[in-house]
Design a protein around this motif. Structure first.
Motif, PDB file in Angstrom:
ATOM      1  N   VAL A 126     -24.735 -29.659   9.768  1.00  0.00           N
ATOM      2  CA  VAL A 126     -25.882 -30.506   9.784  1.00  0.00           C
ATOM      3  C   VAL A 126     -26.260 -30.839   8.322  1.00  0.00           C
ATOM      4  CG1 VAL A 126     -28.221 -31.180  10.289  1.00  0.00           C
ATOM      5  CG2 VAL A 126     -26.734 -30.399  12.049  1.00  0.00           C
ATOM      6  N   ARG A 127     -26.673 -29.732   7.465  1.00  0.00           N
ATOM      7  CA  ARG A 127     -26.862 -29.999   6.068  1.00  0.00           C
ATOM      8  C   ARG A 127     -25.835 -30.771   5.264  1.00  0.00           C
ATOM      9  NH1 ARG A 127     -28.509 -24.674   6.797  1.00  0.00           N
ATOM     10  NH2 ARG A 127     -26.861 -23.820   5.556  1.00  0.00           N
ATOM     11  N   ALA A 128     -24.407 -30.426   5.568  1.00  0.00           N
ATOM     12  CA  ALA A 128     -23.203 -30.954   4.955  1.00  0.00           C
ATOM     13  C   ALA A 128     -23.124 -32.565   5.465  1.00  0.00           C
ATOM     14  CB  ALA A 128     -21.922 -30.520   5.466  1.00  0.00           C
ATOM     15  N   HIS A 129     -23.364 -32.978   6.685  1.00  0.00           N
ATOM     16  CA  HIS A 129     -23.563 -34.298   6.995  1.00  0.00           C
ATOM     17  C   HIS A 129     -24.717 -34.923   6.308  1.00  0.00           C
ATOM     18  CE1 HIS A 129     -20.176 -34.076   9.898  1.00  0.00           C
ATOM     19  NE2 HIS A 129     -20.863 -33.521  10.651  1.00  0.00           N
ATOM     20  N   LEU A 130     -25.944 -34.501   6.266  1.00  0.00           N
ATOM     21  CA  LEU A 130     -26.820 -35.117   5.856  1.00  0.00           C
ATOM     22  C   LEU A 130     -26.452 -35.207   4.335  1.00  0.00           C
ATOM     23  CD1 LEU A 130     -29.754 -36.228   6.114  1.00  0.00           C
ATOM     24  CD2 LEU A 130     -30.678 -34.352   5.746  1.00  0.00           C
ATOM     25  N   SER A 131     -26.107 -34.457   3.545  1.00  0.00           N
ATOM     26  CA  SER A 131     -25.948 -34.434   2.017  1.00  0.00           C
ATOM     27  C   SER A 131     -24.827 -35.533   1.889  1.00  0.00           C
ATOM     28  CB  SER A 131     -25.221 -33.010   1.709  1.00  0.00           C
ATOM     29  OG  SER A 131     -24.891 -33.353   0.311  1.00  0.00           O
ATOM     30  N   ASN A 132     -23.882 -35.883   2.549  1.00  0.00           N
ATOM     31  CA  ASN A 132     -22.858 -36.721   2.301  1.00  0.00           C
ATOM     32  C   ASN A 132     -23.491 -38.301   2.591  1.00  0.00           C
ATOM     33  OD1 ASN A 132     -20.949 -35.015   1.936  1.00  0.00           O
ATOM     34  ND2 ASN A 132     -20.289 -34.930   4.134  1.00  0.00           N
ATOM     35  N   ALA A 133     -24.456 -38.168   3.701  1.00  0.00           N
ATOM     36  CA  ALA A 133     -24.974 -39.343   3.945  1.00  0.00           C
ATOM     37  C   ALA A 133     -26.281 -39.862   2.981  1.00  0.00           C
ATOM     38  CB  ALA A 133     -25.842 -39.201   5.480  1.00  0.00           C
ATOM     39  N   VAL A 134     -27.006 -38.760   2.298  1.00  0.00           N
ATOM     40  CA  VAL A 134     -27.823 -38.844   1.294  1.00  0.00           C
ATOM     41  C   VAL A 134     -27.087 -39.636  -0.004  1.00  0.00           C
ATOM     42  CG1 VAL A 134     -28.908 -37.758  -0.446  1.00  0.00           C
ATOM     43  CG2 VAL A 134     -29.622 -37.575   1.903  1.00  0.00           C
ATOM     44  N   ARG A 135     -25.854 -39.116  -0.171  1.00  0.00           N
ATOM     45  CA  ARG A 135     -25.092 -39.576  -1.304  1.00  0.00           C
ATOM     46  C   ARG A 135     -24.585 -41.017  -1.212  1.00  0.00           C
ATOM     47  NH1 ARG A 135     -19.893 -39.340  -1.327  1.00  0.00           N
ATOM     48  NH2 ARG A 135     -19.872 -37.927   0.056  1.00  0.00           N
ATOM     49  N   LYS A 136     -24.202 -41.261   0.080  1.00  0.00           N
ATOM     50  CA  LYS A 136     -23.704 -42.674   0.346  1.00  0.00           C
ATOM     51  C   LYS A 136     -24.758 -43.698   0.707  1.00  0.00           C
ATOM     52  CE  LYS A 136     -19.649 -40.759   2.782  1.00  0.00           C
ATOM     53  NZ  LYS A 136     -18.979 -40.702   4.165  1.00  0.00           N
ATOM     54  N   ILE A 137     -25.914 -43.370   0.957  1.00  0.00           N
ATOM     55  CA  ILE A 137     -26.851 -44.498   0.924  1.00  0.00           C
ATOM     56  C   ILE A 137     -27.788 -44.625  -0.233  1.00  0.00           C
ATOM     57  CG2 ILE A 137     -26.938 -44.578   3.635  1.00  0.00           C
ATOM     58  CD1 ILE A 137     -29.647 -42.825   3.441  1.00  0.00           C
ATOM     59  N   GLU A 138     -27.353 -43.768  -1.189  1.00  0.00           N
ATOM     60  CA  GLU A 138     -28.161 -43.611  -2.503  1.00  0.00           C
ATOM     61  C   GLU A 138     -29.552 -43.231  -2.439  1.00  0.00           C
ATOM     62  OE1 GLU A 138     -27.015 -47.056  -4.870  1.00  0.00           O
ATOM     63  OE2 GLU A 138     -24.829 -46.654  -4.333  1.00  0.00           O
ATOM     64  N   VAL A 139     -29.904 -42.514  -1.590  1.00  0.00           N
ATOM     65  CA  VAL A 139     -31.326 -41.651  -1.563  1.00  0.00           C
ATOM     66  C   VAL A 139     -31.290 -40.439  -2.361  1.00  0.00           C
ATOM     67  CG1 VAL A 139     -32.166 -43.056   0.397  1.00  0.00           C
ATOM     68  CG2 VAL A 139     -31.378 -40.652   0.725  1.00  0.00           C
ATOM     69  N   ARG A 140     -32.646 -39.963  -2.772  1.00  0.00           N
ATOM     70  CA  ARG A 140     -32.664 -38.687  -3.534  1.00  0.00           C
ATOM     71  C   ARG A 140     -33.065 -37.496  -2.763  1.00  0.00           C
ATOM     72  NH1 ARG A 140     -36.466 -41.200  -8.087  1.00  0.00           N
ATOM     73  NH2 ARG A 140     -37.408 -42.098  -6.059  1.00  0.00           N
ATOM     74  N   SER A 141     -33.727 -37.707  -1.601  1.00  0.00           N
ATOM     75  CA  SER A 141     -34.066 -36.484  -0.657  1.00  0.00           C
ATOM     76  C   SER A 141     -34.032 -36.895   0.801  1.00  0.00           C
ATOM     77  CB  SER A 141     -35.610 -36.449  -0.897  1.00  0.00           C
ATOM     78  OG  SER A 141     -36.235 -37.317  -0.659  1.00  0.00           O
ATOM     79  N   ARG A 142     -34.348 -35.756   1.479  1.00  0.00           N
ATOM     80  CA  ARG A 142     -34.302 -35.827   3.097  1.00  0.00           C
ATOM     81  C   ARG A 142     -35.506 -36.588   3.588  1.00  0.00           C
ATOM     82  NH1 ARG A 142     -32.967 -32.118   7.343  1.00  0.00           N
ATOM     83  NH2 ARG A 142     -34.099 -32.546   9.078  1.00  0.00           N
ATOM     84  N   SER A 143     -36.463 -36.559   2.760  1.00  0.00           N
ATOM     85  CA  SER A 143     -37.708 -37.438   3.034  1.00  0.00           C
ATOM     86  C   SER A 143     -37.295 -39.097   2.901  1.00  0.00           C
ATOM     87  CB  SER A 143     -38.957 -37.229   2.314  1.00  0.00           C
ATOM     88  OG  SER A 143     -39.260 -36.113   2.328  1.00  0.00           O
ATOM     89  N   GLU A 144     -36.585 -39.428   1.734  1.00  0.00           N
ATOM     90  CA  GLU A 144     -36.050 -40.802   1.626  1.00  0.00           C
ATOM     91  C   GLU A 144     -35.019 -40.922   2.638  1.00  0.00           C
ATOM     92  OE1 GLU A 144     -34.908 -41.734  -2.488  1.00  0.00           O
ATOM     93  OE2 GLU A 144     -36.915 -41.351  -3.137  1.00  0.00           O
ATOM     94  N   ALA A 145     -34.182 -40.188   2.950  1.00  0.00           N
ATOM     95  CA  ALA A 145     -33.375 -40.403   3.971  1.00  0.00           C
ATOM     96  C   ALA A 145     -33.853 -40.760   5.190  1.00  0.00           C
ATOM     97  CB  ALA A 145     -32.418 -39.240   4.236  1.00  0.00           C
ATOM     98  N   ALA A 146     -35.081 -40.160   5.750  1.00  0.00           N
ATOM     99  CA  ALA A 146     -35.768 -40.330   6.961  1.00  0.00           C
ATOM    100  C   ALA A 146     -36.593 -41.704   7.005  1.00  0.00           C
ATOM    101  CB  ALA A 146     -36.843 -39.211   7.192  1.00  0.00           C
ATOM    102  N   VAL A 147     -36.986 -41.969   5.761  1.00  0.00           N
ATOM    103  CA  VAL A 147     -37.288 -43.335   5.784  1.00  0.00           C
ATOM    104  C   VAL A 147     -36.497 -44.569   5.780  1.00  0.00           C
ATOM    105  CG1 VAL A 147     -38.952 -45.016   4.278  1.00  0.00           C
ATOM    106  CG2 VAL A 147     -39.598 -42.495   4.103  1.00  0.00           C
ATOM    107  N   PHE A 148     -35.416 -44.405   5.069  1.00  0.00           N
ATOM    108  CA  PHE A 148     -34.116 -45.314   5.124  1.00  0.00           C
ATOM    109  C   PHE A 148     -33.783 -45.484   6.599  1.00  0.00           C
ATOM    110  CE2 PHE A 148     -29.663 -46.160   5.552  1.00  0.00           C
ATOM    111  CZ  PHE A 148     -29.615 -47.076   4.199  1.00  0.00           C
ATOM    112  N   ALA A 149     -33.456 -44.394   7.558  1.00  0.00           N
ATOM    113  CA  ALA A 149     -33.100 -44.245   8.702  1.00  0.00           C
ATOM    114  C   ALA A 149     -34.131 -45.064   9.627  1.00  0.00           C
ATOM    115  CB  ALA A 149     -32.816 -42.717   9.205  1.00  0.00           C
TER     116      ALA A 149
END
Length: 119
Positions: free
Chosen positions: A60-83
């Protein structure tokens, strides 16, 4: 009250705020990265995501790390807002049907019922 700045909620309602990240990165996500990102957007933690997807928390951490890089956000929180903001674009692909578990073997060996009378 006075005509000061609008609150962040009012600005979001009026469409003047953008979510962090680049929606152009969404097509670069694998199905599992999309599923992980979607579940992060719903507020799920790594343990729940792992259980839901049938993978380890490390994966899960690996998938999230890859997604964060691809969508160009800086944190899990930003990824959650993006999603959450792009939920219709991140949408979870239909999960694969689980495989049928193997049938248990009988104690009598591997003979089929048709051959059980022969010796």
């Amino acid at each position: 009250m006075g005509q000061g700045k609008a609150s962040p909620c009012e600005a979001a309602a009026e469409g003047r705020l953008r979510a962090p990240g680049d929606p152009g990165g969404i097509p670069l996500l694998t199905d599992r990265e999309r599923q992980t990102l979607y579940l992060v957007g719903t507020g799920a933690g790594n343990r729940l995501i792992a259980r839901r997807l049938g993978i380890s928390e490390r994966t899960v951490r690996a998938h999230l790390s890859n997604a964060v890089r691809k969508i160009e956000v800086r944190s899990r929180s930003e990824a959650a807002v993006f999603a959450f903001a792009y939920l219709d674009l991140v949408d979870i692909p239909a999960p694969r049907e689980p495989r049928e578990p193997p049938r248990p073997r009988t104690a009598g060996g591997t003979r089929s019922p048709a051959n059980s009378g022969r010796r």
